[in-house]
Design a protein around this motif. Structure first.
Motif, short mmCIF file in Angstrom:
data_model
loop_
_atom_site.label_atom_id
_atom_site.label_comp_id
_atom_site.label_asym_id
_atom_site.label_seq_id
_atom_site.Cartn_x
_atom_site.Cartn_y
_atom_site.Cartn_z
N LEU A 188 0.83 -1.20 0.00
CA LEU A 188 0.00 0.00 0.00
C LEU A 188 0.87 1.25 0.00
O LEU A 188 0.61 2.21 -0.75
CB LEU A 188 -0.92 -0.01 1.22
CG LEU A 188 -1.83 1.21 1.40
CD1 LEU A 188 -2.83 1.31 0.27
CD2 LEU A 188 -2.55 1.16 2.75
N GLU A 189 1.92 1.26 0.83
CA GLU A 189 2.84 2.40 0.87
C GLU A 189 3.49 2.64 -0.49
O GLU A 189 3.62 3.79 -0.92
CB GLU A 189 3.92 2.15 1.92
CG GLU A 189 3.44 2.24 3.36
CD GLU A 189 4.58 2.05 4.34
OE1 GLU A 189 4.90 3.01 5.07
OE2 GLU A 189 5.14 0.96 4.38
N ARG A 190 3.85 1.57 -1.12
CA ARG A 190 4.50 1.68 -2.43
C ARG A 190 3.56 2.27 -3.48
O ARG A 190 3.96 3.13 -4.26
CB ARG A 190 4.98 0.29 -2.87
CG ARG A 190 5.83 0.27 -4.11
CD ARG A 190 6.44 -1.12 -4.25
NE ARG A 190 7.09 -1.30 -5.53
CZ ARG A 190 7.68 -2.42 -5.91
NH1 ARG A 190 7.71 -3.46 -5.07
NH2 ARG A 190 8.25 -2.54 -7.09
N VAL A 191 2.31 1.81 -3.48
CA VAL A 191 1.33 2.32 -4.43
C VAL A 191 1.05 3.80 -4.17
O VAL A 191 1.01 4.62 -5.11
CB VAL A 191 0.02 1.51 -4.34
CG1 VAL A 191 -1.06 2.15 -5.20
CG2 VAL A 191 0.25 0.07 -4.78
N VAL A 192 0.85 4.16 -2.91
CA VAL A 192 0.56 5.56 -2.56
C VAL A 192 1.75 6.46 -2.93
O VAL A 192 1.56 7.57 -3.43
CB VAL A 192 0.21 5.69 -1.07
CG1 VAL A 192 0.13 7.15 -0.65
CG2 VAL A 192 -1.12 5.00 -0.79
N GLY A 193 2.97 5.99 -2.71
CA GLY A 193 4.13 6.76 -3.10
C GLY A 193 4.16 7.01 -4.60
O GLY A 193 4.48 8.13 -5.05
N THR A 194 3.83 6.00 -5.38
CA THR A 194 3.77 6.15 -6.83
C THR A 194 2.69 7.15 -7.24
O THR A 194 2.90 7.99 -8.13
CB THR A 194 3.49 4.79 -7.49
OG1 THR A 194 4.53 3.87 -7.15
CG2 THR A 194 3.41 4.91 -9.00
N LEU B 138 -5.35 11.53 -7.72
CA LEU B 138 -5.94 11.89 -6.43
C LEU B 138 -7.12 10.98 -6.11
O LEU B 138 -7.29 10.54 -4.97
CB LEU B 138 -6.39 13.35 -6.44
CG LEU B 138 -5.29 14.41 -6.35
CD1 LEU B 138 -5.89 15.80 -6.54
CD2 LEU B 138 -4.56 14.33 -5.01
N ARG B 139 -7.94 10.70 -7.13
CA ARG B 139 -9.07 9.78 -6.93
C ARG B 139 -8.58 8.40 -6.55
O ARG B 139 -9.10 7.79 -5.61
CB ARG B 139 -9.89 9.71 -8.22
CG ARG B 139 -11.05 8.71 -8.17
CD ARG B 139 -11.47 8.27 -9.56
NE ARG B 139 -10.40 7.56 -10.25
CZ ARG B 139 -10.42 7.26 -11.55
NH1 ARG B 139 -11.45 7.61 -12.29
NH2 ARG B 139 -9.41 6.59 -12.10
N ASP B 140 -7.59 7.90 -7.27
CA ASP B 140 -7.09 6.55 -7.01
C ASP B 140 -6.47 6.44 -5.61
O ASP B 140 -6.63 5.43 -4.93
CB ASP B 140 -6.07 6.15 -8.07
CG ASP B 140 -6.70 6.01 -9.46
OD1 ASP B 140 -7.94 6.08 -9.55
OD2 ASP B 140 -5.94 5.85 -10.43
N LYS B 141 -5.77 7.49 -5.20
CA LYS B 141 -5.17 7.48 -3.86
C LYS B 141 -6.25 7.43 -2.79
O LYS B 141 -6.14 6.67 -1.82
CB LYS B 141 -4.29 8.71 -3.68
CG LYS B 141 -3.65 8.80 -2.30
CD LYS B 141 -2.81 10.08 -2.16
CE LYS B 141 -2.25 10.21 -0.74
NZ LYS B 141 -1.45 11.45 -0.59
N SER B 142 -7.28 8.23 -2.96
CA SER B 142 -8.38 8.22 -1.99
C SER B 142 -9.07 6.88 -1.96
O SER B 142 -9.37 6.32 -0.90
CB SER B 142 -9.38 9.32 -2.34
OG SER B 142 -10.52 9.24 -1.49
N LEU C 186 -1.46 -1.15 -8.94
CA LEU C 186 -0.41 -2.04 -8.47
C LEU C 186 0.65 -2.25 -9.55
O LEU C 186 1.85 -2.28 -9.27
CB LEU C 186 -1.01 -3.37 -8.04
CG LEU C 186 -2.05 -3.31 -6.92
CD1 LEU C 186 -2.63 -4.69 -6.66
CD2 LEU C 186 -1.46 -2.74 -5.66
N LYS C 187 0.19 -2.40 -10.78
CA LYS C 187 1.13 -2.59 -11.89
C LYS C 187 2.00 -1.36 -12.09
O LYS C 187 3.22 -1.47 -12.29
CB LYS C 187 0.36 -2.90 -13.17
CG LYS C 187 1.25 -3.22 -14.36
CD LYS C 187 0.43 -3.58 -15.58
CE LYS C 187 1.32 -3.90 -16.77
NZ LYS C 187 0.51 -4.27 -17.98
N ASN C 188 1.40 -0.18 -12.02
CA ASN C 188 2.16 1.07 -12.17
C ASN C 188 3.18 1.25 -11.06
O ASN C 188 4.22 1.89 -11.25
CB ASN C 188 1.21 2.27 -12.20
CG ASN C 188 0.37 2.31 -13.46
OD1 ASN C 188 0.73 1.73 -14.48
ND2 ASN C 188 -0.77 3.00 -13.41
N ALA C 189 2.89 0.68 -9.89
CA ALA C 189 3.82 0.76 -8.76
C ALA C 189 4.91 -0.31 -8.83
O ALA C 189 5.77 -0.37 -7.94
CB ALA C 189 3.06 0.65 -7.44
N GLY C 190 4.84 -1.16 -9.84
CA GLY C 190 5.87 -2.17 -10.03
C GLY C 190 5.67 -3.43 -9.22
O GLY C 190 6.61 -4.21 -9.06
#
Length: 320
Positions: free
Chosen positions: A109-115, A136-140, A245-249
């Protein structure tokens, strides 16, 4: 449609209505079954598809047939002994392990939010309104979905007028119906503000940037940065999560689903020492079987009990 028909239709969830219609169509069109059906006909239908359809799917087909007969005023053939015996035999000869979504871990989750945060910054520097809003939508969505253990359908049905958020304090979300709320009495879900990975700040940033005052919380955004009027469809939540998740690697992003947020929170809470009762109350589970289905064996409460039992036995042997 009369007002009475509208209320009757509202009593059944849209996805349930659609799946029941598909089940009846499968029985009539594909299998060439006759309605109203006989108990023998239903049993033969089950036998025909026992080795190609999952047991859960067969149960759903039975529920659809039962609902159709009851609604039309016919006796329900699915309750007959031959049908029950057929289902018992199918379960015995075609056992299947229940498929579960891969839980999203806190570090993931931290990795995705950082991305997503980096993507927001880049979009703002490039005056990319659509990119800023989308991230912003995806993070929320991912933060609120995780910390509240929401299902996909609950995220898709959240409305701005039913959400109260206060920076540094917390957020409350009212849903008129949930899976366990058979009477449609409505449930309010609350989550606290956090120092990191905060669902409250993420929600306020999103609705503020999108200038939302009413209607669905999570909506589509076109390439020009226009926010849609309708909420995201339930079936779009899982692909959206996998894309994040894919975009975050993250490897094997395809193994995650809309339930990954709920399972991820449950596993995190269990590993962090939450007792079953507290976890059930927070997430909204009515029975312990529902809760334990979401917990991995590595962090389940059974592990603590086993360890306690082993240590107690060692102490007993030491005293001999």
């Amino acid at each position: 449609m009369s007002k009475l028909d509208q209320y009757i239709e509202a009593a059944t969830r849209d996805n349930t209505r659609q799946s029941y219609r598909a089940a009846i169509e499968h029985f009539e069109v594909q299998w060439k079954g006759m309605l109203p059906a006989t108990a023998d006909g239903v049993a033969r239908y089950l036998a025909e598809y026992a080795d190609t359809l999952a047991v859960g799917t067969l149960r759903q087909r039975l529920a659809a047939l039962a609902q159709w007969h009851t609604a039309q005023g016919f006796p329900d053939p699915t309750k007959a002994p031959i049908v029950r015996q057929a289902m018992r035999g199918i379960r015995a000869l075609h056992p299947a392990q229940e498929k579960q979504a891969k839980p999203l871990q806190l570090d993931e989750l931290e990795r995705v939010v950082g991305t997503l945060d980096r993507a927001v910054d880049a979009a703002r520097r490039g005056s990319d309104r659509a990119g800023e809003l989308r991230n912003l939508r995806d993070k929320s969505l991912i933060l609120l979905g995780f910390w509240r253990g929401f299902r996909s359908d609950e995220l898709s049905r959240l409305r701005v007028e039913h959400v109260e958020a206060s920076a540094g304090e917390g957020i409350s979300c009212f849903l008129g119906r949930t899976k366990g709320d058979r009477q449609n009495l409505g449930t309010t879900f609350r989550a606290p503000a956090l120092s990191r990975l905060c669902p409250v700040d993420a929600y306020l940033d999103w609705v503020g940037a999108a200038q939302l005052t009413s209607g669905p919380v999570y909506r589509a955004i076109d390439r020009w940065g226009h926010v849609g009027e309708n909420g995201l469809h339930i079936d779009s939540i899982a692909p959206l999560l996998r894309a994040m998740l894919k975009n975050a690697g993250l490897a094997a992003a395809g193994a995650y689903s809309g339930h990954s947020l709920r399972r991820g929170f449950a596993n995190w809470a269990a590993s962090d020492g939450w007792d079953v009762k507290s976890l059930m109350e927070y997430v909204g589970w009515r029975d312990i079987k529902s809760a334990l289905r979401y917990l991995d064996a590595s962090v389940s409460f059974a592990k603590d009990r086993m360890e306690h039992g082993v240590l107690r036995r060692v102490h007993e042997l030491d005293r001999l």
